[in-house]
Design a protein around this motif. Sequence first.
Motif: not given
Length: 510
Positions: A175-176, A184-186, A191-192, A207-209
Amino acid sequence: HRGTYTSQARTKKGNRKCELALRDAEMWSAIAAASKGFDIPADRLHDAWRELLLNQFHDILPGSSIHRVYEEAEAGFARTLAVAEATTAAATAALTRGRKDLTVFNSLNWERTELVALPAGAAGATGRDGKPLPCQRFGSAVLAEVTVPGCGWTTITPGGPRARVRNRLKADRRTLENDLIRLRLNDRGEIESLYDKQAERELAAGTCNVMRMYKDVPGSYDAWDIDTSYRCCPVELGEPAELDVVAAGPLLAAIRVRRTLHNSSMTQEIRLRRGSRRVDFVTTVDWRERHKLLKVCFPVRYHADEAVHEIQFGHVRRPNHYSRQFDADRFEVCNHKWSALVEQARGFAVLNDCKYGLNVLGDTINLTLLRSPLAPDETADQGVQEFTYSIFPWNGSLAESDVVRQGYELNVPVRTACGSAGAGSILTVDAPNIVIESVKPAEDGGGDVIVRLYECKRTATRCELTIHLPVVGLSQTDMLERDGQEIELRGRRAKLSFRAFEIKTLRLKM
């Protein structure tokens, strides 16, 4: 020849960095000459511009030349950058005195707040008002948060205590978050969830990035072309990533992502500053692919029939669908510092510091990062590649947004020089959509200063320009600095009227 937006990434990065470095060199040398009698190295700047322009020639900048060309081009960019940096250093040194303090220079024409690395050994700093500045250790450096006037500078004093700052940033391995947005990252560092806390809205449509790699073998013209068939040949990138928190505030939070991309490896720092809606992805790729194409993808919940792409002195809209053959033929297009999906009252942009090719399809912005053609240079783009891209969601209309400014701020860092220059600004404009693109010595060597401005949001605008230099007159010329028409100066203020996307070239008579 859509591949030419991406082939030979080092050359394209050299081009971007040198263009902007020469912009700064001209600005600070012109200001130092007008205010301190600095001796402008006009011949060296002229030669540096000629070398940069030579490297923009077809086929050099498009990336479609032989290997030797890029050895020479990269050496040329290094020489150009060295001249620009040396000129800027000499000009800013002429504007300062002493060695105790540190002066921060901003060549953009709006006030900005940036993180500045302090000299070694300094744990804090104070501003001109004597108050401690917010600071944070990041790696081996201590960063101070400094607000700098537009087209101007401010002085800080390294040393002393740090300002007490409430830490509103949050960072853990997944998390950032700051006051405005939450990521929120997977387990691959993608980025989910991308949540706008102000609008209380999820922005991610998927899902991004996400790194997407494709087999990229054009039917002909290897370095020149990207064929539509690349989308049918994805390369699996399913390996998990190693995630670590490298900063947790109070000024900057960052997560480092390390992962494998097929035969290549990537290290990326995802950075978020306090009070910012921009997320930076500072990326290093050790590229070891052949006939592969790498994109980063951001599917978002924005509905538009066109994408907006920055070009020189403005922007252009292009379709993000394949409804007609004419639209389908534009499956890969170019941009400069940003592209965006825009609704009437909000938008989402992907920014970059040296990438030119991308495609936008429906709700997804896909920035093209790297290619690896084998002809006419079989070593194209092999090895370490460094670049930064960013995302910037905003609320409000495009005309009200900071997207143009964010693109400039990503590409044009503030600069520092030892010594004190107090604080000042040499030019101010009271309309946020007017950009001062250039401040430079007049080409005729007569000692006058040229200022080039443009309207960046496609709307007619009236504004007032204030000049904080000892001018005796003002005129508007053509872009070759000829045929001047006098503009009335009231004190040191002038009224200007711009058409949509209009460029104006002004001559300040010193």
